[in-house]
Write a protein that holds these residues in place. Structure first.
Motif, PDB file in Angstrom:
ATOM      1  N   GLY A  88      -8.228  -3.291   8.797  1.00  0.00           N
ATOM      2  CA  GLY A  88      -8.855  -4.565   8.478  1.00  0.00           C
ATOM      3  C   GLY A  88      -8.430  -5.063   7.116  1.00  0.00           C
ATOM      4  O   GLY A  88      -8.348  -4.293   6.151  1.00  0.00           O
ATOM      5  N   PHE A  89      -8.146  -6.357   7.003  1.00  0.00           N
ATOM      6  CA  PHE A  89      -7.721  -6.937   5.738  1.00  0.00           C
ATOM      7  C   PHE A  89      -8.924  -7.104   4.808  1.00  0.00           C
ATOM      8  O   PHE A  89     -10.048  -7.356   5.250  1.00  0.00           O
ATOM      9  N   GLY A 140      -8.337 -11.279  11.187  1.00  0.00           N
ATOM     10  CA  GLY A 140      -8.254  -9.895  10.755  1.00  0.00           C
ATOM     11  C   GLY A 140      -8.842  -9.611   9.390  1.00  0.00           C
ATOM     12  O   GLY A 140      -8.764  -8.478   8.908  1.00  0.00           O
ATOM     13  N   VAL A 141      -9.426 -10.616   8.730  1.00  0.00           N
ATOM     14  CA  VAL A 141     -10.077 -10.402   7.434  1.00  0.00           C
ATOM     15  C   VAL A 141     -11.489  -9.893   7.716  1.00  0.00           C
ATOM     16  O   VAL A 141     -12.373 -10.651   8.107  1.00  0.00           O
ATOM     17  N   LEU A 142     -11.686  -8.598   7.521  1.00  0.00           N
ATOM     18  CA  LEU A 142     -12.921  -7.954   7.959  1.00  0.00           C
ATOM     19  C   LEU A 142     -13.823  -7.503   6.815  1.00  0.00           C
ATOM     20  O   LEU A 142     -14.963  -7.102   7.051  1.00  0.00           O
ATOM     21  N   MET A 143     -13.324  -7.561   5.585  1.00  0.00           N
ATOM     22  CA  MET A 143     -14.105  -7.120   4.424  1.00  0.00           C
ATOM     23  C   MET A 143     -13.803  -8.015   3.236  1.00  0.00           C
ATOM     24  O   MET A 143     -12.762  -8.680   3.199  1.00  0.00           O
ATOM     25  N   GLY A 144     -14.697  -8.021   2.257  1.00  0.00           N
ATOM     26  CA  GLY A 144     -14.436  -8.827   1.074  1.00  0.00           C
ATOM     27  C   GLY A 144     -15.266  -8.391  -0.123  1.00  0.00           C
ATOM     28  O   GLY A 144     -16.311  -7.749   0.020  1.00  0.00           O
ATOM     29  N   GLN A 145     -14.766  -8.730  -1.298  1.00  0.00           N
ATOM     30  CA  GLN A 145     -15.502  -8.526  -2.541  1.00  0.00           C
ATOM     31  C   GLN A 145     -16.157  -9.852  -2.892  1.00  0.00           C
ATOM     32  O   GLN A 145     -15.469 -10.853  -3.109  1.00  0.00           O
ATOM     33  N   GLU A 358       6.063  -4.256   5.174  1.00  0.00           N
ATOM     34  CA  GLU A 358       4.979  -3.277   5.114  1.00  0.00           C
ATOM     35  C   GLU A 358       4.400  -3.176   3.708  1.00  0.00           C
ATOM     36  O   GLU A 358       3.206  -2.898   3.545  1.00  0.00           O
ATOM     37  N   GLU A 359       5.216  -3.411   2.690  1.00  0.00           N
ATOM     38  CA  GLU A 359       4.700  -3.441   1.323  1.00  0.00           C
ATOM     39  C   GLU A 359       3.834  -4.677   1.111  1.00  0.00           C
ATOM     40  O   GLU A 359       2.814  -4.621   0.406  1.00  0.00           O
ATOM     41  N   ALA A 360       4.219  -5.784   1.721  1.00  0.00           N
ATOM     42  CA  ALA A 360       3.402  -6.999   1.647  1.00  0.00           C
ATOM     43  C   ALA A 360       2.058  -6.773   2.326  1.00  0.00           C
ATOM     44  O   ALA A 360       1.019  -7.267   1.865  1.00  0.00           O
ATOM     45  N   LEU A 361       2.073  -6.019   3.414  1.00  0.00           N
ATOM     46  CA  LEU A 361       0.827  -5.683   4.107  1.00  0.00           C
ATOM     47  C   LEU A 361      -0.107  -4.903   3.186  1.00  0.00           C
ATOM     48  O   LEU A 361      -1.328  -5.096   3.202  1.00  0.00           O
ATOM     49  N   GLN A 362       0.466  -4.020   2.376  1.00  0.00           N
ATOM     50  CA  GLN A 362      -0.346  -3.222   1.461  1.00  0.00           C
ATOM     51  C   GLN A 362      -1.092  -4.085   0.446  1.00  0.00           C
ATOM     52  O   GLN A 362      -2.128  -3.679  -0.087  1.00  0.00           O
ATOM     53  N   LEU A 363      -0.570  -5.286   0.168  1.00  0.00           N
ATOM     54  CA  LEU A 363      -1.216  -6.176  -0.802  1.00  0.00           C
ATOM     55  C   LEU A 363      -2.619  -6.561  -0.365  1.00  0.00           C
ATOM     56  O   LEU A 363      -3.462  -6.906  -1.206  1.00  0.00           O
ATOM     57  N   ILE A 364      -2.875  -6.535   0.941  1.00  0.00           N
ATOM     58  CA  ILE A 364      -4.197  -6.940   1.442  1.00  0.00           C
ATOM     59  C   ILE A 364      -4.908  -5.798   2.161  1.00  0.00           C
ATOM     60  O   ILE A 364      -5.929  -6.010   2.807  1.00  0.00           O
ATOM     61  N   THR A 365      -4.338  -4.586   2.039  1.00  0.00           N
ATOM     62  CA  THR A 365      -4.973  -3.411   2.652  1.00  0.00           C
ATOM     63  C   THR A 365      -5.144  -2.312   1.608  1.00  0.00           C
ATOM     64  O   THR A 365      -6.066  -2.359   0.811  1.00  0.00           O
ATOM     65  N   LEU A 366      -4.234  -1.346   1.574  1.00  0.00           N
ATOM     66  CA  LEU A 366      -4.432  -0.166   0.736  1.00  0.00           C
ATOM     67  C   LEU A 366      -4.398  -0.477  -0.754  1.00  0.00           C
ATOM     68  O   LEU A 366      -5.179   0.085  -1.524  1.00  0.00           O
ATOM     69  N   ASN A 367      -3.479  -1.349  -1.202  1.00  0.00           N
ATOM     70  CA  ASN A 367      -3.439  -1.690  -2.628  1.00  0.00           C
ATOM     71  C   ASN A 367      -4.768  -2.272  -3.094  1.00  0.00           C
ATOM     72  O   ASN A 367      -5.311  -1.888  -4.125  1.00  0.00           O
TER      73      ASN A 367
END
Length: 440
Positions: A88-89, A140-145, A358-367
C-alpha cells in the motif's frame, strides 16, 4: 434575517450532501489468503515475476517465487496471473481528513489559532469517514501521515490507515512527529500592493529562529525542573527530546536548510526530516553527513527560478538520491487533498525522468515508511510485515493501467468503491447505452 437563514440553510445542505458515510470498513481477516501468479513489486527494489503471497491474521506469512516452491496454498485463493501486487502506498505530510469542503469553515480543522502549538494533535480532528479519504484507495494510497498546518510550530501529526470507523480505529502510529515551518531568509514583496517583487532579506528571519530556539530551551528547563503548574506546549516536547517523536521541518532554501541542520545539532535532536527541500541539491552533502532524509514535494510543478532546468522538479528526487540522501515523496500544495490520490503517478513521473522504476516505487513505499518510522511493519511485502497491499491490472505508477481489483489493509479486504467510482460507472453506462442506440 431571512437572508441569514438562507445562508445557514445552504451551508447545511452543502455539508449534509457531502456527509454521507463512506464504504463500511472491512471486518477483521477471518481466513488465510493466497495470491498466486502475480508480478510482485516488493517495495524494497525487488521484483518476483511469478509470486506466491500468503497472509493470515493481518500478517504476511509467505512472500516467495511460486516457480521454486511447493508451498501448499492456504484459505482463499486469488489467481492473479498477468496482474501486479504492490505494498500500500503511503502519503506523508497530508491534511486528508482535516478538511472536507474548503469553502465551509466548520469543516476546516487543519490549523489552530496561535504560533507555537506543539500540543495540537491532528489525530483527534481526523475524519475517518471523509469522502476525500475514501477516494484515495482506488489508486492504492492506503495510508497517510495527517499533519496540522500554520504557525511556527504547527503541532503533532499521526499516521493512519484509510479504512476505519473513527480515528481510534484508524491510527497506526500516534503522535509520530512535530512539525515546524522554518522561516524564510528571503522574501518577495506583494506586487499587487505596489511592493517590490524582487527577493530581499527577511529582517525578521534571525528573530524568528531565536524565538524557536528560546521555546525549545524553555521547554527543556521546564521538563528538567519540578514545576507546580502544567504547561501543555512544554509537556508536548518531552517526546521530541527523548527521540520518540520525530521533527519535520518544512523548508526549501539552501541557507534555511543549513540553518535547520545547525538547529538540529544545537538542540541535539534525533529523527530530523526535511519536508519540501526544493533547493536541497545544493546542500545534499550536508544532508547525507547528518543523516537527514527529505520528503520532496510533488514533481508536477514548474521551476521556481528562471535559471533552473525545465524538468528540475521532475528529477529533484533522483538528484538527491544519487547523492546518497534518503528520499520520499509528498503531495502538499494547491488542492493537495484531491491531488494526493495522484501520489503513484508522481512517482511515475520521477521514473520517467531518470530514476529506476522500482526505486521510484520506494519513494512512496519503503523509503517513506523508513522516514516515518513505520518500516518495521509497513512499506514493503516481506514476511512478518502487515498485509497492507493491493492487486492492480497493470503498472501502478501509470495512470492508464493502474486499475485496482483487490486491496487489503492489515489483511482486511477493503472496498474500492467511492463517490468517484460510482459516478464513473453511472456515466459509462449512460454513454454505452447512447452508443448502442446510435448503432441500431
Amino acid at each position: 434575517m431571512k437572508s441569514v437563514f438562507n445562508y445557514i440553510l445552504i451551508a447545511f445542505l452543502i455539508i449534509s450532501g457531502n456527509s454521507f458515510a463512506q464504504q463500511t470498513p472491512a471486518s477483521e481477516q477471518s481466513e488465510a489468503v493466497t495470491i498466486v501468479g502475480a508480478t510482485a513489486h516488493l517495495g524494497n527494489g525487488e521484483v518476483i515475476e511469478n509470486s506466491l503471497i500468503i497472509f493470515e491474521n493481518g500478517k504476511l506469512t509467505q512472500v516467495m517465487d511460486a516457480t521454486t516452491t511447493k508451498m501448499q496454498y492456504r484459505g482463499q485463493i486469488i489467481e492473479a496471473e498477468g496482474k501486479h501486487v504492490y505494498p500500500g502506498f503511503i502519503a506523508p505530510n497530508s491534511t486528508l481528513g482535516l478538511v472536507e469542503i474548503a469553502a465551509v469553515r466548520p469543516t476546516l480543522d487543519q490549523d489552530e489559532i496561535g504560533e507555537i502549538l506543539p500540543n495540537v494533535r491532528s489525530l483527534i480532528a481526523y475524519n475517518a469517514e471523509s469522502k476525500i479519504v475514501e477516494s484515495m484507495r482506488p489508486n492504492g494510497v492506503l495510508m497517510g501521515q495527517i499533519v496540522p498546518r500554520g504557525g511556527l510550530v504547527s503541532g503533532t501529526s499521526s499516521i493512519v490507515q484509510f479504512d476505519a470507523w473513527n480515528w481510534e480505529d484508524a491510527v497506526v502510529k500516534e503522535d509520530d512527529g512535530l512539525h515546524i515551518n522554518w522561516p524564510e531568509a528571503y522574501s518577495r514583496g506583494r506586487w499587487w500592493r505596489g511592493e517590490d517583487p524582487n527577493l530581499k532579506p527577511n529582517k525578521e528571519y534571525t528573530e524568528e529562529i531565536q524565538k524557536l530556539a528560546d521555546f525549545f530551551n524553555e521547554a527543556k528547563a521546564y521538563l528538567a525542573g519540578d514545576q507546580d503548574y502544567t504547561n501543555l506546549p512544554y509537556e508536548a516536547m518531552e517526546a521530541v527530546f527523548s527521540g520518540d517523536k520525530k521533527v519535520f521541518v518544512h523548508v526549501n532554501g539552501e541557507k534555511e536548510i543549513l540553518d535547520a541542520i545547525q538547529f538540529k545539532k544545537d538542540q541535539n535532536l534525533d529523527g530530523f526530516v526535511i519536508v519540501g527541500g526544493y533547493h536541497a541539491t545544493g546542500v545534499a552533502r550536508q544532508l547525507k553527513e547528518n543523516e537527514v532524509p527529505v520528503l520532496v514535494n510533488r514533481p508536477h510543478s514548474t521551476p521556481d527560478m528562471a535559471y533552473e532546468d525545465y524538468d528540475y522538479p521532475y528529477k529533484l528526487a533522483k538528484l538527491l538520491q544519487d547523492e546518497g540522501v534518503l528520499v520520499g515523496l509528498e503531495s502538499s500544495g494547491q488542492m493537495e487533498r484531491m491531488n494526493t490520490r495522484n501520489l503513484p503517478f508522481y512517482a511515475g513521473t520521477v521514473a520517467a525522468f531518470g530514476m529506476d522504476k522500482e526505486e521510484a516505487l520506494q519513494l512512496i513505499t519503503l523509503n517513506t515508511a523508513k522516514i516515518l518510522g513505520i518500516d518495521d511493519n509497513y512499506g514493503s511485502l516481506e514476511k512478518g510485515k502487515s498485509a497492507t497491499l493491493f492487486i492492480s491490472e497493470g503498472d501502478a505508477l501509470d495512470m492508464r493501467t493502474n486499475r485496482l481489483t483487490r486491496a487489503f489493509i492489515d489483511g482486511r479486504e477493503i472496498s474500492l468503491e467511492s463517490h468517484q467510482t460510482e459516478l464513473w460507472k453511472r456515466y459509462s453506462e449512460k454513454y454505452e447505452n447512447q452508443e448502442t442506440k446510435e448503432s441500431e
